[in-house]
Design an enzyme around this catalytic site. Structure first.
Site, mmCIF file in Angstrom:
data_model
loop_
_atom_site.group_PDB
_atom_site.id
_atom_site.type_symbol
_atom_site.label_atom_id
_atom_site.label_comp_id
_atom_site.label_asym_id
_atom_site.label_seq_id
_atom_site.Cartn_x
_atom_site.Cartn_y
_atom_site.Cartn_z
ATOM 1 N N GLU A 1 38.470 35.506 42.593
ATOM 2 C CA GLU A 1 38.217 36.795 43.244
ATOM 3 C C GLU A 1 37.906 37.806 42.156
ATOM 4 O OE1 GLU A 1 40.758 38.408 46.323
ATOM 5 O OE2 GLU A 1 41.351 36.390 46.942
ATOM 6 N N ASN B 1 47.163 31.490 48.276
ATOM 7 C CA ASN B 1 46.472 32.672 47.751
ATOM 8 C C ASN B 1 47.475 33.714 47.275
ATOM 9 O OD1 ASN B 1 44.029 34.527 47.538
ATOM 10 N ND2 ASN B 1 45.372 35.715 48.904
ATOM 11 N N GLU B 2 47.277 34.205 46.071
ATOM 12 C CA GLU B 2 48.062 35.332 45.512
ATOM 13 C C GLU B 2 49.545 35.238 45.882
ATOM 14 O OE1 GLU B 2 46.048 39.071 46.415
ATOM 15 O OE2 GLU B 2 44.451 38.602 44.999
ATOM 16 N N GLN C 1 33.479 39.836 48.027
ATOM 17 C CA GLN C 1 33.229 38.658 48.832
ATOM 18 C C GLN C 1 31.715 38.542 49.029
ATOM 19 O OE1 GLN C 1 35.868 38.374 52.215
ATOM 20 N NE2 GLN C 1 37.672 38.936 51.026
ATOM 21 N N GLU D 1 36.164 35.486 53.727
ATOM 22 C CA GLU D 1 37.495 35.518 54.325
ATOM 23 C C GLU D 1 37.373 35.965 55.777
ATOM 24 O OE1 GLU D 1 40.303 37.886 52.098
ATOM 25 O OE2 GLU D 1 41.926 37.478 53.505
ATOM 26 N N TYR E 1 39.981 43.196 40.524
ATOM 27 C CA TYR E 1 39.011 44.149 41.063
ATOM 28 C C TYR E 1 39.046 45.409 40.201
ATOM 29 C CZ TYR E 1 39.116 41.173 45.218
ATOM 30 O OH TYR E 1 39.022 40.103 46.071
ATOM 31 N N ASN F 1 44.237 36.745 51.588
ATOM 32 C CA ASN F 1 45.528 36.989 52.223
ATOM 33 C C ASN F 1 45.590 36.392 53.624
ATOM 34 O OD1 ASN F 1 46.245 38.468 49.943
ATOM 35 N ND2 ASN F 1 45.638 40.427 50.825
HETATM 36 O O1 AHR Z 1 39.305 40.052 48.819
HETATM 37 C C1 AHR Z 1 40.185 40.894 49.487
HETATM 38 C C2 AHR Z 1 41.641 40.534 49.227
HETATM 39 O O2 AHR Z 1 41.957 40.804 47.892
HETATM 40 C C3 AHR Z 1 42.022 39.095 49.401
HETATM 41 O O3 AHR Z 1 42.340 38.780 50.707
HETATM 42 C C4 AHR Z 1 43.244 38.969 48.535
HETATM 43 O O4 AHR Z 1 43.389 37.676 48.021
HETATM 44 C C5 AHR Z 1 43.046 40.019 47.464
HETATM 45 O O5 AHR Z 1 44.159 40.807 47.302
#
Ligand code: AHR
Length: 503
Positions: free
Chosen positions: A287, A167-168, A347, A22, A239, A67
């Site tokens: 992700e 995205n999201e 990432q 990103e 995450y 994001n």
């Molecule tokens: O990977 C970091 C961020 O985590 C990304 O930009 C977003 O998609 C997620 O919230």
């Protein structure tokens, strides 16, 4: 544990070992791109980073966000560099100089031996701009954007097959956040129009940003009812972290991941049944990782000192228990290889990443590099269903957590079978007793490594990136005879046991 080549889950899609770059922090600038660095090539790409990316064997990289993509103006990032305008990045409150853009990323991917998974901006832009971007990247017509790419020195189309529809978009933090019905309609219409240009493309629709989103799983149902006919994958993001310092509970988090996967699979299949559809939509876990070490510092930085160019953000320094967590996630993915066709470790470089760079120094491997490397290397072929009986324990937030989580992959072409196993019991060695009789007498033990015996907070650094790493096991308890294999799995350990099949 029983490992039998006829107990097939699915052929593993190599994109299970994808990753993500990103425009965030130092992922691009001083990560993959740093003109003037001693290892930079003629394009300004750091060759030391490319070497590590190739070592990891990453087949696809999602780009440019995250994001970031929700206010990305792709045209700013192409053409002569001296004409490119800097723009504010609202996602991370930084400034992007646009000195690295789509054309550079395409070139970098070729050198890193990987494909692009391109995200379009469905936050502040929409269908028309997605179509323009697709024309720029993939078409060779005599029309504005295809001509623009050629004029920018790129005669051949890029042939990007996999596209993320934003995205999201369920997240209130997202610039251009939408309701499920609004987003479902927009994703459907955008994918539909892009398919008119090229019906071989594949589309990933945004699912929930994590399992705790209040709109989960209704978001998946509503968006799929709008877009089922036009998209191919639903995304999942998740995450994990251990802010409370509760290792046992941290390592039990893959039970929640199982629930997340199961619920999304069922929701997809519910909409499929309701629509009387024969089309199968699968999962893109695009992700996933551990992310918490750097969060407080980053929030402070973004609040107090915004608009810097590529500041250090999300630079989690991963420890030993994070490597175990990553290993557990990879085992979970392999068990769902029939539905997860794409997954992206978020990432790749500097930002919550397996690979770090020193701006004035070398590139180096974090602890989490290693389980990913080994899964990517040995986890190709057929994912096997491996019945396993293990002792169990409870943690502060989970019950019936198996001490051992394990799976196996059979690679017919290479004639090998590999067991991946984590012992998440913090105190006790567990004997793994494995029934391999289905392979006859043809198995020989190949490489057997373990990551074990480290303190849970031990980390790697640029000075020593092999401090926490897999080591060969010289273990007298390792025994293979008559199709029965026994070994000892140490407390808190990641184990990779590879067998050659000799005839
Ligand atoms: O990977 C970091 C961020 O985590 C990304 O930009 C977003 O998609 C997620 O919230």
């Amino acid at each position: 544990m029983t490992v039998d080549p006829s107990f097939r889950i699915a052929e593993i899609d190599k994109r299970l070992y994808g990753s993500f770059i990103e425009h965030l922090g130092r992922a691009v600038y001083t990560g993959i791109y740093q003109p003037g660095h001693p290892s930079a090539d003629e394009d300004g790409f750091r060759k030391d980073v490319i070497d590590l990316v190739r070592e990891l064997g990453v087949p696809i990289v999602r780009y440019p966000g995250g994001n970031f993509v929700s206010n990305f103006f792709w045209e700013d990032s192409v053409g002569p560099k001296e004409n490119r305008k800097a723009r504010l990045d609202l996602a991370w409150r930084t400034t992007d100089t646009n000195q690295f853009g789509i054309d550079e990323f395409q070139k970098w991917c070729k050198k890193a031996d990987t494909d692009i998974m391109m995200a379009v901006n469905l936050g502040t832009r929409g269908t028309a701009d997605a179509l323009n971007l697709l024309e720029y990247c993939n078409l060779n017509t005599d029309t504005t954007y295809a001509k623009m790419r050629r004029a920018n020195g790129h005669p051949e189309p890029y042939g990007i097959k996999t596209w993320c529809m934003g995205n999201e978009m369920d997240g209130p933090w997202q610039v251009g956040h939408k309701t499920a019905a609004e987003y479902g309609m927009l994703a459907a219409e955008t994918a539909k129009a892009m398919k008119v240009m090229d019906d071989s493309l594949e589309f990933v629709m945004c699912g929930s940003s994590n399992i705790k989103m209040p709109t989960f799983p209704e978001w998946e149902r509503v968006t799929l009812e709008e877009a089922y006919d036009y998209v191919d994958y639903v995304s999942l993001h998740q995450y994990y972290g251990n802010p409370a310092g509760d290792t046992a509970d941290y390592l039990a988090n893959t039970l929640d991941m199982e629930t997340f996967l199961h619920t999304v699979e069922c929701t997809i299949d519910y909409v499929k049944a309701k629509r009387r559809s024969t089309k199968q939509i699968n999962l893109s876990f695009d992700e996933w990782n551990v992310w918490y070490h750097s969060m407080d510092k980053d929030n402070e930085k973004m609040a107090r000192e915004p608009w810097d160019q590529h500041p250090a953000l999300l630079e989690d320094n991963y420890n030993f228990e994070d490597a175990l967590m990553v290993g557990l996630i990879l085992i979970t993915f392999l068990k769902h290889a029939d539905r997860i066709r794409i997954a992206c470790l978020a990432q790749l470089v500097n930002v919550i990443a397996p690979i770090m760079t020193d701006e004035n120094g070398k590139a180096w491997r974090q602890t989490i590099f290693y389980p990913f490397y080994q899964a990517s290397k040995y986890g190709r072929g057929i994912a096997l269903e491996c019945p396993l009986a293990s002792g169990k324990h409870d943690t502060s937030g989970h019950t019936d957590v198996t001490d051992i989580d394990a799976t196996a992959v059979y690679n017919e072409e290479k004639k090998e079978v590999t067991i991946f196993a984590v012992n998440r019991n913090m105190m006790e060695t567990v004997e793994l007793d494995c029934d391999l009789r289905a392979f006859g007498n043809s198995l020989r033990i190949g490489e057997h490594t373990e990551m074990a015996g480290y303190g849970i907070n031990e980390v790697n650094s640029s000075a020593d990136d092999r401090r926490v790493a897999p080591k060969p096991v010289a273990d007298p308890a390792d025994a293979l005879s008559d199709g029965s294999y026994k070994t000892a799995l140490k407390p808190l350990s990641w184990n990779v046991i590879n067998f050659r099949i000799e005839k």
